[in-house]
Design an enzyme around this catalytic site. Structure first.
Site, PDB file in Angstrom:
ATOM      1  N   CYS A  11      -1.127  -0.633  16.041  1.00 47.67           N
ATOM      2  CA  CYS A  11      -0.994  -0.528  14.589  1.00 47.67           C
ATOM      3  C   CYS A  11      -1.657  -1.704  13.890  1.00 47.67           C
ATOM      4  O   CYS A  11      -1.396  -2.865  14.225  1.00 47.67           O
ATOM      5  CB  CYS A  11       0.484  -0.469  14.222  1.00 47.67           C
ATOM      6  SG  CYS A  11       0.762  -0.366  12.452  1.00 47.67           S
ATOM      7  N   GLY A  69       5.309  -1.830   7.261  1.00 47.37           N
ATOM      8  CA  GLY A  69       6.633  -2.434   7.413  1.00 47.37           C
ATOM      9  C   GLY A  69       7.593  -1.608   8.236  1.00 47.37           C
ATOM     10  O   GLY A  69       7.348  -0.451   8.548  1.00 47.37           O
ATOM     11  N   GLU A  70       8.689  -2.273   8.579  1.00 46.17           N
ATOM     12  CA  GLU A  70       9.761  -1.612   9.331  1.00 46.17           C
ATOM     13  C   GLU A  70      10.931  -1.415   8.356  1.00 46.17           C
ATOM     14  O   GLU A  70      11.642  -2.367   8.030  1.00 46.17           O
ATOM     15  CB  GLU A  70      10.151  -2.492  10.526  1.00 46.17           C
ATOM     16  CG  GLU A  70      11.411  -2.095  11.232  1.00 46.17           C
ATOM     17  CD  GLU A  70      11.536  -0.611  11.564  1.00 46.17           C
ATOM     18  OE1 GLU A  70      10.608  -0.022  12.133  1.00 46.17           O
ATOM     19  OE2 GLU A  70      12.593  -0.019  11.221  1.00 46.17           O
ATOM     20  N   CYS A  89       3.638   8.503   0.896  1.00 45.38           N
ATOM     21  CA  CYS A  89       4.025   7.604   1.971  1.00 45.38           C
ATOM     22  C   CYS A  89       4.134   6.198   1.388  1.00 45.38           C
ATOM     23  O   CYS A  89       3.155   5.649   0.899  1.00 45.38           O
ATOM     24  CB  CYS A  89       2.977   7.670   3.077  1.00 45.38           C
ATOM     25  SG  CYS A  89       3.316   6.544   4.428  1.00 45.38           S
ATOM     26  N   GLU A 131       0.815  -1.212   0.000  1.00 41.16           N
ATOM     27  CA  GLU A 131       0.000   0.000   0.000  1.00 41.16           C
ATOM     28  C   GLU A 131       0.847   1.261   0.000  1.00 41.16           C
ATOM     29  O   GLU A 131       1.930   1.310   0.604  1.00 41.16           O
ATOM     30  CB  GLU A 131      -0.925   0.015   1.218  1.00 41.16           C
ATOM     31  CG  GLU A 131      -2.098  -0.922   1.041  1.00 41.16           C
ATOM     32  CD  GLU A 131      -2.802  -1.220   2.343  1.00 41.16           C
ATOM     33  OE1 GLU A 131      -2.216  -1.936   3.183  1.00 41.16           O
ATOM     34  OE2 GLU A 131      -3.923  -0.726   2.534  1.00 41.16           O
ATOM     35  N   CYS A 184       3.516  -3.910  17.245  1.00 38.62           N
ATOM     36  CA  CYS A 184       3.015  -2.734  17.951  1.00 38.62           C
ATOM     37  C   CYS A 184       1.504  -2.889  18.107  1.00 38.62           C
ATOM     38  O   CYS A 184       0.789  -3.117  17.124  1.00 38.62           O
ATOM     39  CB  CYS A 184       3.362  -1.467  17.177  1.00 38.62           C
ATOM     40  SG  CYS A 184       5.132  -1.325  16.839  1.00 38.62           S
ATOM     41  N   CYS A 235      -1.872   6.934   9.316  1.00 39.81           N
ATOM     42  CA  CYS A 235      -0.811   6.191  10.021  1.00 39.81           C
ATOM     43  C   CYS A 235      -1.395   4.998  10.770  1.00 39.81           C
ATOM     44  O   CYS A 235      -2.347   5.156  11.533  1.00 39.81           O
ATOM     45  CB  CYS A 235      -0.141   7.063  11.086  1.00 39.81           C
ATOM     46  SG  CYS A 235       0.779   8.424  10.440  1.00 39.81           S
ATOM     47  N   SER A 276      11.061   6.190   8.822  1.00 33.87           N
ATOM     48  CA  SER A 276      10.683   6.074  10.226  1.00 33.87           C
ATOM     49  C   SER A 276      10.983   4.667  10.730  1.00 33.87           C
ATOM     50  O   SER A 276      10.663   3.684  10.066  1.00 33.87           O
ATOM     51  CB  SER A 276       9.186   6.368  10.344  1.00 33.87           C
ATOM     52  OG  SER A 276       8.768   6.208  11.671  1.00 33.87           O
ATOM     53  N   CYS A 292       4.201  -6.593   8.315  1.00 37.24           N
ATOM     54  CA  CYS A 292       5.246  -6.101   9.226  1.00 37.24           C
ATOM     55  C   CYS A 292       5.457  -7.134  10.330  1.00 37.24           C
ATOM     56  O   CYS A 292       4.492  -7.691  10.851  1.00 37.24           O
ATOM     57  CB  CYS A 292       4.815  -4.765   9.849  1.00 37.24           C
ATOM     58  SG  CYS A 292       6.084  -4.024  10.913  1.00 37.24           S
ATOM     59  N   SER A 335       9.964   6.271  16.212  1.00 33.82           N
ATOM     60  CA  SER A 335       8.661   6.175  16.883  1.00 33.82           C
ATOM     61  C   SER A 335       8.852   5.811  18.344  1.00 33.82           C
ATOM     62  O   SER A 335       9.442   4.773  18.650  1.00 33.82           O
ATOM     63  CB  SER A 335       7.804   5.100  16.207  1.00 33.82           C
ATOM     64  OG  SER A 335       7.682   5.386  14.842  1.00 33.82           O
ATOM     65  N   LEU A 336       8.337   6.636  19.248  1.00 36.99           N
ATOM     66  CA  LEU A 336       8.542   6.380  20.670  1.00 36.99           C
ATOM     67  C   LEU A 336       7.319   5.738  21.337  1.00 36.99           C
ATOM     68  O   LEU A 336       7.420   4.694  21.950  1.00 36.99           O
ATOM     69  CB  LEU A 336       8.897   7.681  21.398  1.00 36.99           C
ATOM     70  CG  LEU A 336      10.327   8.186  21.185  1.00 36.99           C
ATOM     71  CD1 LEU A 336      10.540   9.482  21.954  1.00 36.99           C
ATOM     72  CD2 LEU A 336      11.348   7.142  21.626  1.00 36.99           C
ATOM     73  N   ASN A 354      -5.076   6.746  15.093  1.00 38.03           N
ATOM     74  CA  ASN A 354      -6.079   6.498  14.060  1.00 38.03           C
ATOM     75  C   ASN A 354      -6.753   5.178  14.367  1.00 38.03           C
ATOM     76  O   ASN A 354      -6.109   4.134  14.306  1.00 38.03           O
ATOM     77  CB  ASN A 354      -5.429   6.461  12.678  1.00 38.03           C
ATOM     78  CG  ASN A 354      -4.839   7.815  12.342  1.00 38.03           C
ATOM     79  OD1 ASN A 354      -5.542   8.825  12.368  1.00 38.03           O
ATOM     80  ND2 ASN A 354      -3.541   7.851  12.078  1.00 38.03           N
TER      81      ASN A 354
HETATM   82  N1  SAH Z   1       7.708   0.668  11.423  1.00 38.64           N
HETATM   83  C1  SAH Z   1       8.047   2.066  11.304  1.00 38.64           C
HETATM   84  C2  SAH Z   1       7.321   2.710  10.162  1.00 38.64           C
HETATM   85  C3  SAH Z   1       5.839   2.931  10.377  1.00 38.64           C
HETATM   86  S1  SAH Z   1       5.622   4.632  10.488  1.00 38.64           S
HETATM   87  C4  SAH Z   1       7.833   2.773  12.627  1.00 38.64           C
HETATM   88  O1  SAH Z   1       7.295   2.152  13.534  1.00 38.64           O
HETATM   89  O2  SAH Z   1       8.258   3.918  12.778  1.00 38.64           O
HETATM   90  C5  SAH Z   1       4.073   4.753  11.095  1.00 38.64           C
HETATM   91  C6  SAH Z   1       3.968   5.718  12.250  1.00 38.64           C
HETATM   92  O3  SAH Z   1       2.620   5.696  12.639  1.00 38.64           O
HETATM   93  C7  SAH Z   1       4.787   5.299  13.474  1.00 38.64           C
HETATM   94  O4  SAH Z   1       5.261   6.431  14.150  1.00 38.64           O
HETATM   95  C8  SAH Z   1       3.746   4.590  14.329  1.00 38.64           C
HETATM   96  O5  SAH Z   1       4.060   4.654  15.697  1.00 38.64           O
HETATM   97  C9  SAH Z   1       2.514   5.380  14.006  1.00 38.64           C
HETATM   98  N2  SAH Z   1       1.289   4.595  14.152  1.00 38.64           N
HETATM   99  C10 SAH Z   1       1.123   3.265  14.086  1.00 38.64           C
HETATM  100  N3  SAH Z   1      -0.165   2.943  14.266  1.00 38.64           N
HETATM  101  C11 SAH Z   1      -0.827   4.100  14.427  1.00 38.64           C
HETATM  102  C12 SAH Z   1      -2.197   4.441  14.611  1.00 38.64           C
HETATM  103  N4  SAH Z   1      -3.136   3.506  14.636  1.00 38.64           N
HETATM  104  N5  SAH Z   1      -2.501   5.751  14.728  1.00 38.64           N
HETATM  105  C13 SAH Z   1      -1.569   6.695  14.645  1.00 38.64           C
HETATM  106  N6  SAH Z   1      -0.269   6.450  14.451  1.00 38.64           N
HETATM  107  C14 SAH Z   1       0.093   5.156  14.358  1.00 38.64           C
END
Ligand code: SAH
Length: 326
Positions: free
Chosen positions: A74, A120-121, A60, A47, A71, A298, A152, A67, A175-176, A255
């Site tokens: 996500c 994905g990562e 994006c 996607e 998390c 996201c 990211s 992935c 991403s924290l 989201n």
């Molecule tokens: N795997 C990488 C790339 C994904 S980036 C990473 O984790 O950074 C996607 C971003 O969206 C990350 O910062 C993640 O923490 C955030 N994210 C994931 N699920 C989300 C959600 N449901 N709502 C908002 N942000 C989300």
């Protein structure tokens, strides 16, 4: 390739394809965001999201189909890892989105930026990612230079250290999602492998390696009642300050997507959290969600096609897509 004999061209046409991604659906949000759902040669979902903004547009892209990270907030996590994308598949997503936005073969206008924040990562597909970044930078091709690309990571520490040594590198985002190991272990299990101390030490070194014009940011998804209290804002600010990090923080309202058990923090909570970080000297911004209604925001990418979605709008003709490759 009109310089080739007609017979050869006919044979190539029958047997070979320049493009490998097949466009399945293209969804258009009320806010103009577009989500593309592709299938790879081996029938796996990919996607890509095109996000129109006032002064620039952002694409994006995904680095993996599915992935492997788990998390909990996500939706992509629910697919598991299907496979790493090739450098070609990464570039192709962008070419197709660009051609759709600006016309076939038209150079992307200045201000078009790319973010590796799809499925994905990216740092678990590091070589292909960097190869794609190099291909996209090619002046005779897309000429999208690394400074216009941001990738990211959920915190793959050795690759953050490696990126610090790459000369023409994309910008970094980390991403924290939590200010303590206890909570981060729960929300982002990768934290058990590389806990906050290790991650932030690597971030600190990365920050020290930054050259003029390079950007480094943190992302923090805001989950109602989970990681958005005043106390957690203070913990986050203290943590970043303790490691001497000056990077800005992007707060991302969660989201929602079935069946994830979270809700976005209310706007006044996000604002209070933002103010607290700011009062402790942290540069902080709130990201506006885009394309939520078409599951393009996201954390919502999971190859969804359900009946709850708007019908795909004017699917690109596959033969047209086939001719779009760089
Ligand atoms: N795997 C990488 C790339 C994904 S980036 C990473 O984790 O950074 C996607 C971003 O969206 C990350 O910062 C993640 O923490 C955030 N994210 C994931 N699920 C989300 C959600 N449901 N709502 C908002 N942000 C989300």
């Amino acid at each position: 390739m009109t310089d080739q004999p007609k017979e050869l061209r006919q044979k190539l046409d029958e047997r070979a394809a320049v493009a490998t991604l097949k466009l399945e659906s293209r969804y258009v949000s009320v806010d103009g965001t577009r989500r593309y759902l592709f299938k790879t040669r081996d029938d796996l979902p990919v996607e890509t999201v095109f996000i129109p903004e006032t002064h620039r547009n952002t694409i994006c892209f995904s680095s993996q189909s599915g992935c492997p990270l788990q998390c909990t907030f996500c939706l992509t996590a629910q697919l598991g890892l299907l496979r790493n994308l090739t450098a070609g598949e990464i570039v192709e997503q962008i070419v197709i989105a660009l051609n759709d936005a600006y016309g076939e073969g038209v150079k992307p206008p200045r201000g078009t930026s790319l973010v590796g924040m799809g499925a994905g990562e990216p740092f678990l597909n590091f070589e292909n990612l960097l190869k794609a970044v190099r291909i996209m930078a090619e002046p005779k091709g897309l000429h999208l230079v690394p400074s216009r690309v941001t990738v990211s990571t959920a915190g793959i520490v050795p690759r953050i250290r490696e990126l610090a040594t790459v000369p023409d590198r994309p910008n970094l985002a980390v991403s924290l999602a939590a200010p303590t190991d206890e909570l981060r272990d729960e929300l982002m299990p990768i934290n058990k492998k590389w806990p906050l101390r290790k991650l932030l030490e690597a971030c600190r070194e990365f920050e020290d390696s930054l050259k003029r014009g390079e950007r480094f940011t943190f992302e923090y998804v805001m989950l109602d009642g989970v990681n958005d209290s005043d106390e957690q804002a203070r913990q986050l600010a203290n943590l970043l300050n303790r490691f001497g990090l000056r990077a800005k923080v992007n707060l991302i309202p969660h989201n929602p997507a079935e069946p994830l058990p979270y809700h976005p923090s209310p706007p006044d909570r996000i604002e209070a959290f933002r103010q607290l970080l700011k009062s402790k000297g942290i540069q902080v911004f709130v990201r506006q969600p885009r394309g939520r209604d078409i599951l393009a925001a996201c954390g919502q990418l999971a190859a969804r096609r359900g009946k709850d979605l708007a019908k795909p709008v004017s699917v690109l003709h596959p033969t047209k897509v086939k001719s779009l490759t760089v």
